[in-house]
Design a protein around this motif. Sequence first.
Motif, PDB file in Angstrom:
ATOM      1  N   ILE A  61       0.831  -1.199   0.000  1.00  0.00           N
ATOM      2  CA  ILE A  61       0.000   0.000   0.000  1.00  0.00           C
ATOM      3  C   ILE A  61       0.869   1.254   0.000  1.00  0.00           C
ATOM      4  CG2 ILE A  61      -1.982  -1.083   1.120  1.00  0.00           C
ATOM      5  CD1 ILE A  61      -1.021   0.155   3.760  1.00  0.00           C
ATOM      6  N   GLY A  62       0.263   2.366  -0.410  1.00  0.00           N
ATOM      7  CA  GLY A  62       0.944   3.652  -0.409  1.00  0.00           C
ATOM      8  C   GLY A  62      -0.039   4.770  -0.685  1.00  0.00           C
ATOM      9  N   THR A  63       0.442   6.013  -0.551  1.00  0.00           N
ATOM     10  CA  THR A  63      -0.420   7.171  -0.763  1.00  0.00           C
ATOM     11  C   THR A  63       0.143   8.125  -1.811  1.00  0.00           C
ATOM     12  OG1 THR A  63       0.642   8.299   1.089  1.00  0.00           O
ATOM     13  CG2 THR A  63      -1.389   7.093   1.564  1.00  0.00           C
ATOM     14  N   SER A  64       1.286   7.820  -2.395  1.00  0.00           N
ATOM     15  CA  SER A  64       1.880   8.695  -3.413  1.00  0.00           C
ATOM     16  C   SER A  64       1.145   8.541  -4.737  1.00  0.00           C
ATOM     17  CB  SER A  64       3.352   8.335  -3.611  1.00  0.00           C
ATOM     18  OG  SER A  64       4.062   8.513  -2.417  1.00  0.00           O
ATOM     19  N   GLU A  65       1.544   9.346  -5.711  1.00  0.00           N
ATOM     20  CA  GLU A  65       0.937   9.247  -7.043  1.00  0.00           C
ATOM     21  C   GLU A  65       1.263   7.913  -7.699  1.00  0.00           C
ATOM     22  OE1 GLU A  65       1.642  12.594  -9.574  1.00  0.00           O
ATOM     23  OE2 GLU A  65       1.079  14.032  -8.035  1.00  0.00           O
ATOM     24  N   THR A  66       2.436   7.368  -7.385  1.00  0.00           N
ATOM     25  CA  THR A  66       2.811   6.039  -7.865  1.00  0.00           C
ATOM     26  C   THR A  66       3.031   5.152  -6.645  1.00  0.00           C
ATOM     27  OG1 THR A  66       5.166   6.557  -7.883  1.00  0.00           O
ATOM     28  CG2 THR A  66       3.945   6.959  -9.930  1.00  0.00           C
ATOM     29  N   LEU A  67       2.988   3.860  -6.876  1.00  0.00           N
ATOM     30  CA  LEU A  67       3.233   2.896  -5.805  1.00  0.00           C
ATOM     31  C   LEU A  67       4.485   2.119  -6.172  1.00  0.00           C
ATOM     32  CD1 LEU A  67       2.369   1.413  -3.207  1.00  0.00           C
ATOM     33  CD2 LEU A  67       0.943  -0.062  -4.637  1.00  0.00           C
ATOM     34  N   SER A  68       5.482   2.139  -5.303  1.00  0.00           N
ATOM     35  CA  SER A  68       6.723   1.403  -5.537  1.00  0.00           C
ATOM     36  C   SER A  68       6.996   0.483  -4.363  1.00  0.00           C
ATOM     37  CB  SER A  68       7.904   2.359  -5.719  1.00  0.00           C
ATOM     38  OG  SER A  68       7.771   3.083  -6.901  1.00  0.00           O
ATOM     39  N   PHE A  69       7.485  -0.715  -4.668  1.00  0.00           N
ATOM     40  CA  PHE A  69       7.812  -1.676  -3.624  1.00  0.00           C
ATOM     41  C   PHE A  69       8.800  -2.700  -4.179  1.00  0.00           C
ATOM     42  CE2 PHE A  69       3.915  -2.920  -5.746  1.00  0.00           C
ATOM     43  CZ  PHE A  69       4.124  -4.250  -6.081  1.00  0.00           C
ATOM     44  N   LEU A  70       9.463  -3.400  -3.263  1.00  0.00           N
ATOM     45  CA  LEU A  70      10.417  -4.445  -3.637  1.00  0.00           C
ATOM     46  C   LEU A  70       9.755  -5.809  -3.526  1.00  0.00           C
ATOM     47  CD1 LEU A  70      13.602  -3.217  -1.730  1.00  0.00           C
ATOM     48  CD2 LEU A  70      13.174  -3.116  -4.186  1.00  0.00           C
ATOM     49  N   LEU A  71      10.122  -6.680  -4.431  1.00  0.00           N
ATOM     50  CA  LEU A  71       9.675  -8.067  -4.361  1.00  0.00           C
ATOM     51  C   LEU A  71      10.724  -8.871  -3.597  1.00  0.00           C
ATOM     52  CD1 LEU A  71       8.405  -8.666  -8.004  1.00  0.00           C
ATOM     53  CD2 LEU A  71       7.040  -8.270  -5.956  1.00  0.00           C
ATOM     54  N   GLY A  72      10.271  -9.616  -2.622  1.00  0.00           N
ATOM     55  CA  GLY A  72      11.174 -10.451  -1.837  1.00  0.00           C
ATOM     56  C   GLY A  72      11.248 -11.861  -2.385  1.00  0.00           C
ATOM     57  N   ALA A  73      12.061 -12.675  -1.760  1.00  0.00           N
ATOM     58  CA  ALA A  73      12.225 -14.066  -2.185  1.00  0.00           C
ATOM     59  C   ALA A  73      10.889 -14.818  -2.125  1.00  0.00           C
ATOM     60  CB  ALA A  73      13.266 -14.761  -1.313  1.00  0.00           C
ATOM     61  N   GLY A  74      10.025 -14.438  -1.196  1.00  0.00           N
ATOM     62  CA  GLY A  74       8.715 -15.074  -1.094  1.00  0.00           C
ATOM     63  C   GLY A  74       7.816 -14.793  -2.285  1.00  0.00           C
ATOM     64  N   HIS A  75       8.065 -13.687  -2.992  1.00  0.00           N
ATOM     65  CA  HIS A  75       7.288 -13.350  -4.187  1.00  0.00           C
ATOM     66  C   HIS A  75       7.871 -14.012  -5.435  1.00  0.00           C
ATOM     67  CE1 HIS A  75       6.587  -9.634  -1.657  1.00  0.00           C
ATOM     68  NE2 HIS A  75       5.373 -10.130  -1.819  1.00  0.00           N
ATOM     69  N   LEU A  76       9.146 -14.341  -5.404  1.00  0.00           N
ATOM     70  CA  LEU A  76       9.842 -14.802  -6.606  1.00  0.00           C
ATOM     71  C   LEU A  76       9.960 -16.312  -6.662  1.00  0.00           C
ATOM     72  CD1 LEU A  76      12.604 -12.064  -6.670  1.00  0.00           C
ATOM     73  CD2 LEU A  76      10.591 -12.223  -8.123  1.00  0.00           C
ATOM     74  N   LYS A  77       8.903 -16.992  -6.314  1.00  0.00           N
ATOM     75  CA  LYS A  77       8.882 -18.445  -6.408  1.00  0.00           C
ATOM     76  C   LYS A  77       8.631 -18.852  -7.853  1.00  0.00           C
ATOM     77  CE  LYS A  77       7.010 -18.968  -1.783  1.00  0.00           C
ATOM     78  NZ  LYS A  77       5.840 -19.363  -1.001  1.00  0.00           N
ATOM     79  N   LYS A  78       9.221 -19.973  -8.242  1.00  0.00           N
ATOM     80  CA  LYS A  78       9.026 -20.452  -9.606  1.00  0.00           C
ATOM     81  C   LYS A  78       7.546 -20.671  -9.857  1.00  0.00           C
ATOM     82  CE  LYS A  78      10.445 -23.893 -12.915  1.00  0.00           C
ATOM     83  NZ  LYS A  78      11.258 -25.072 -13.174  1.00  0.00           N
ATOM     84  N   GLY A  79       7.090 -20.204 -10.991  1.00  0.00           N
ATOM     85  CA  GLY A  79       5.672 -20.318 -11.352  1.00  0.00           C
ATOM     86  C   GLY A  79       5.187 -19.000 -11.905  1.00  0.00           C
ATOM     87  N   TYR A  80       4.187 -18.426 -11.245  1.00  0.00           N
ATOM     88  CA  TYR A  80       3.623 -17.168 -11.703  1.00  0.00           C
ATOM     89  C   TYR A  80       3.539 -16.167 -10.572  1.00  0.00           C
ATOM     90  CZ  TYR A  80       2.415 -19.619 -15.940  1.00  0.00           C
ATOM     91  OH  TYR A  80       2.500 -20.331 -17.096  1.00  0.00           O
ATOM     92  N   LEU A  81       3.657 -14.910 -10.938  1.00  0.00           N
ATOM     93  CA  LEU A  81       3.463 -13.794 -10.018  1.00  0.00           C
ATOM     94  C   LEU A  81       2.412 -12.898 -10.656  1.00  0.00           C
ATOM     95  CD1 LEU A  81       4.379 -12.024  -7.563  1.00  0.00           C
ATOM     96  CD2 LEU A  81       5.935 -10.919  -9.172  1.00  0.00           C
ATOM     97  N   THR A  82       1.333 -12.663  -9.964  1.00  0.00           N
ATOM     98  CA  THR A  82       0.247 -11.836 -10.488  1.00  0.00           C
ATOM     99  C   THR A  82       0.094 -10.604  -9.610  1.00  0.00           C
ATOM    100  OG1 THR A  82      -0.870 -13.845 -11.248  1.00  0.00           O
ATOM    101  CG2 THR A  82      -2.187 -11.835 -11.168  1.00  0.00           C
ATOM    102  N   ILE A  83       0.042  -9.427 -10.258  1.00  0.00           N
ATOM    103  CA  ILE A  83      -0.113  -8.159  -9.542  1.00  0.00           C
ATOM    104  C   ILE A  83      -1.314  -7.418 -10.107  1.00  0.00           C
ATOM    105  CG2 ILE A  83       0.948  -5.937  -8.995  1.00  0.00           C
ATOM    106  CD1 ILE A  83       3.689  -7.292  -9.359  1.00  0.00           C
ATOM    107  N   GLN A  84      -2.216  -7.000  -9.208  1.00  0.00           N
ATOM    108  CA  GLN A  84      -3.366  -6.211  -9.630  1.00  0.00           C
ATOM    109  C   GLN A  84      -3.327  -4.838  -8.949  1.00  0.00           C
ATOM    110  OE1 GLN A  84      -7.364  -7.552  -8.669  1.00  0.00           O
ATOM    111  NE2 GLN A  84      -8.133  -6.492 -10.475  1.00  0.00           N
TER     112      GLN A  84
END
Length: 152
Positions: A61-84
Amino acid sequence: MKQITIKCFLNGTTTTDIEYLYFDRENDTTQVTIEYPQEVSSWHKRADILVGFDKSTDFKIGTSETLSFLLGAGHLKKGYLTIQPVAYKLTGEIEKWEHVKYSVRTSLNVLESNVSVIPSVSSALQLQIDLLSARIIALENKTLADFNHGGA
């Protein structure tokens, strides 16, 4: 650092600059930036994340005009990553954009790897034992006359 940019449009569609993510046991090395339309710049921002085949979820979450964040090892598992991308007001109004799905693949990184295989402790100790054994055998075959007793 790897960069992913997701652009959101007023009609609910999104575009992204990358389709595949290659990684090798990385953590916090991929920066995601979501650019929202100017019309929702003052709204709160959220990114809903669905990870891999195990279907674990996360959000940023964030309140700026853009949203920026880092992906951790838990997000980078082999398969698919979906962001909405999501934008919302505290009054309950909410806008959601189409999700972006990335194929996450592992990478061998053989040439780039700085990992070297070190011999095990037992191998290193065995080498020292073998060297000492050879010195003992050499000493056992000598007589007192073979040793220099302080003379030149």
